[in-house]
Design an enzyme around this catalytic site. Structure first.
Site, mmCIF file in Angstrom:
data_model
loop_
_atom_site.group_PDB
_atom_site.id
_atom_site.type_symbol
_atom_site.label_atom_id
_atom_site.label_comp_id
_atom_site.label_asym_id
_atom_site.label_seq_id
_atom_site.Cartn_x
_atom_site.Cartn_y
_atom_site.Cartn_z
ATOM 1 N N HIS A 192 -13.491 11.765 -7.699
ATOM 2 C CA HIS A 192 -12.849 10.515 -8.107
ATOM 3 C C HIS A 192 -11.721 10.692 -9.110
ATOM 4 O O HIS A 192 -11.096 9.716 -9.505
ATOM 5 C CB HIS A 192 -13.882 9.534 -8.663
HETATM 6 C C1 UD1 Z 1 -13.344 5.520 -14.775
HETATM 7 C C2 UD1 Z 1 -13.003 6.451 -15.918
HETATM 8 C C3 UD1 Z 1 -13.420 7.875 -15.570
HETATM 9 C C4 UD1 Z 1 -14.887 7.922 -15.166
HETATM 10 C C5 UD1 Z 1 -15.095 6.969 -14.008
HETATM 11 C C6 UD1 Z 1 -16.524 6.978 -13.533
HETATM 12 C C7 UD1 Z 1 -10.989 5.774 -17.173
HETATM 13 C C8 UD1 Z 1 -9.613 6.119 -17.482
HETATM 14 N N1 UD1 Z 1 -11.573 6.487 -16.191
HETATM 15 O O1 UD1 Z 1 -12.531 5.892 -13.672
HETATM 16 O O2 UD1 Z 1 -13.243 8.700 -16.710
HETATM 17 O O3 UD1 Z 1 -15.235 9.234 -14.791
HETATM 18 O O4 UD1 Z 1 -14.722 5.646 -14.446
HETATM 19 O O5 UD1 Z 1 -16.691 6.164 -12.424
HETATM 20 O O6 UD1 Z 1 -11.564 4.913 -17.783
HETATM 21 N N2 UD1 Z 1 -13.471 -0.271 -8.823
HETATM 22 C C9 UD1 Z 1 -14.281 -1.027 -8.035
HETATM 23 N N3 UD1 Z 1 -15.477 -1.426 -8.551
HETATM 24 C C10 UD1 Z 1 -15.883 -1.119 -9.800
HETATM 25 C C11 UD1 Z 1 -15.022 -0.343 -10.605
HETATM 26 C C12 UD1 Z 1 -13.822 0.081 -10.105
HETATM 27 O O7 UD1 Z 1 -13.977 -1.337 -6.893
HETATM 28 O O8 UD1 Z 1 -16.978 -1.511 -10.190
HETATM 29 C C13 UD1 Z 1 -12.191 0.186 -8.273
HETATM 30 C C14 UD1 Z 1 -11.073 -0.688 -8.706
HETATM 31 O O9 UD1 Z 1 -10.267 -0.967 -7.625
HETATM 32 C C15 UD1 Z 1 -10.324 0.160 -9.714
HETATM 33 C C16 UD1 Z 1 -10.668 1.584 -9.312
HETATM 34 O O10 UD1 Z 1 -11.940 1.501 -8.690
HETATM 35 O O11 UD1 Z 1 -8.962 -0.075 -9.720
HETATM 36 C C17 UD1 Z 1 -10.749 2.496 -10.471
HETATM 37 O O12 UD1 Z 1 -11.606 1.986 -11.474
HETATM 38 P P1 UD1 Z 1 -11.321 2.287 -13.034
HETATM 39 O O13 UD1 Z 1 -12.414 1.776 -13.874
HETATM 40 O O14 UD1 Z 1 -9.958 1.872 -13.401
HETATM 41 O O15 UD1 Z 1 -11.328 3.863 -13.117
HETATM 42 P P2 UD1 Z 1 -12.290 4.919 -12.439
HETATM 43 O O16 UD1 Z 1 -11.504 5.660 -11.442
HETATM 44 O O17 UD1 Z 1 -13.588 4.310 -12.026
#
Ligand code: UD1
Length: 362
Positions: free
Chosen positions: A210
């Site tokens: 991821h």
């Molecule tokens: C975040 C953390 C990363 C951690 C990871 C674990 C930051 C910078 N990164 O990354 O260090 O290892 O979480 O999972 O904070 N999304 C969903 N559902 C959710 C959450 C996210 O669909 O419940 C999708 C959204 O479209 C979002 C994308 O995933 O834009 C990324 O989510 P985000 O929280 O921004 O960062 P992660 O890649 O999850």
């Protein structure tokens, strides 16, 4: 005497298991009034609520509902919502965890209000400023008053950056404390999981990806998947797909790699424990596999957790297809020759150490 008000602030999947033991131990003491704040950075059931259920954690006292967005927007939204909460509910201290956007957003909001900050899992450095997490780590540490560290490299990093030795407390790894507490249940879960996925102990590998550097570019992701795919024809590879990754993955040929939804915590621990090996770009999984003594091929060029490579079961394989293939073959043949020692303080007493150091620092 009025109790000291403490907010434990978490938002993303890996935060929840780091928070749990700290919450439990702080709550045992009458002198503290402890609340959990969920920023809402992660909001899908599988990414958030399922963890609270698996960990037997109470509902968060406040849920901010920040949601997704670009880094700036997500960080800004968490800051605004938390600042509004601080208008009516002012803590004396906040605890923040790890390196996610919720961590820096909370720390930055608190420090300008004169609230003290304790950072759990402080001092880790990948020395790669293209990682959003590295920026979050450095900035959060800069403005934290107490630095709770998991491994000696973090002490060196913090000292090099000019932090006072008095602020640095080597306490161990709260994520491992939580892991230890679920091992018996995770062991029992394997019977069901082995039936569901038609796998046997050590008869499969587990894959997670991821990191933005691996999954935001279709070409890069295709290159990694292309190296793994041929092995999946002969050996089951189970791949719980993170929401960030699924967006690019649907246009890539994944062959017989078994794509599944993000998993509940206990199930994922169970699959780690019983796997022949794990492939990942996650930080936490490098640590969990080290504790579980399961070989881990890390699909990154660097790690902020060097102890997992020095004494644990982690190998920094990188993302070059030929290297991935070579190491997968060695892992399949059981020829990785890994050391497997448990890092100091990765035990069930981490939160006790945090609390006693915290009380001393008050
Ligand atoms: C975040 C953390 C990363 C951690 C990871 C674990 C930051 C910078 N990164 O990354 O260090 O290892 O979480 O999972 O904070 N999304 C969903 N559902 C959710 C959450 C996210 O669909 O419940 C999708 C959204 O479209 C979002 C994308 O995933 O834009 C990324 O989510 P985000 O929280 O921004 O960062 P992660 O890649 O999850």
């Amino acid at each position: 005497m009025k109790p000291i008000r403490i907010f434990l602030i978490a938002g993303a999947r890996p935060n929840f298991m780091k928070l749990k033991p700290v919450y439990e131990k702080l709550s045992e003491q009458d002198r503290f009034d402890v609340k959990i704040i969920h920023t809402g950075q992660h909001y899908d059931y599988n990414m958030s609520r399922a963890f609270f259920e698996d960990l037997n954690m109470p509902e968060p006292h406040f849920y901010l509902g920040a949601g997704s967005g670009t880094h700036a927007r997500q960080t800004a939204r968490i800051m605004t919502l938390l600042d509004e909460l601080f208008d009516s509910e002012m803590p004396d201290w906040i605890f923040v965890f790890g390196d996610v956007n919720s961590t820096i957003a909370a720390a930055l909001t608190a420090v300008k209000r004169g609230i003290k900050i304790a950072h759990v899992e402080s001092g880790l450095r990948s020395f790669d400023m293209s990682m959003p997490e590295e920026i979050n780590r450095i900035l959060t540490d800069r403005i934290s008053h107490l630095h709770f560290v998991t491994e000696p490299s973090a002490i060196d990093n913090l000292l090099r950056e000019g932090h006072s030795p008095d602020s640095i407390k080597w306490v161990g790894n709260t994520m491992i404390e939580t892991l230890i507490s679920v091992i018996p249940i995770a062991r029992r879960r394997f019977e069901d999981l082995s039936r569901k996925f038609e796998i046997k102990e050590k008869g499969y590998a587990l894959l997670t990806l991821h990191r933005p550097s691996n999954v935001d570019s279709r070409e890069k992701l295709e290159q990694i998947i292309g190296a793994i795919r041929p092995h999946a024809a002969r050996f089951p590879i189970i791949f719980p797909v993170h929401p960030r990754t699924s967006r690019k993955l649907h246009s890539i040929d994944t062959g017989e790699i078994r794509l599944v939804e993000p998993m509940r915590y206990v199930d994922f621990v169970s699959l780690q424990m019983h796997a022949r090996f794990v492939m990942t770009d996650s930080g936490g999984i490098q640590e969990e596999t080290t504790y579980l003594k399961v070989p881990c091929l890390t699909l990154r060029e660097n790690t902020e957790r060097p102890i997992t490579v020095e004494i644990g079961t982690n190998i920094l394989v990188g993302t070059e297809p030929e290297r991935i293939s070579v190491y997968m073959r060695r892992a399949l043949e059981g020829k990785l020759n890994l050391r497997a020692r448990t890092p100091r303080f990765w035990d069930e007493k981490v939160s006790d150490r945090i609390i006693s150091n915290f009380i001393e620092a008050l």
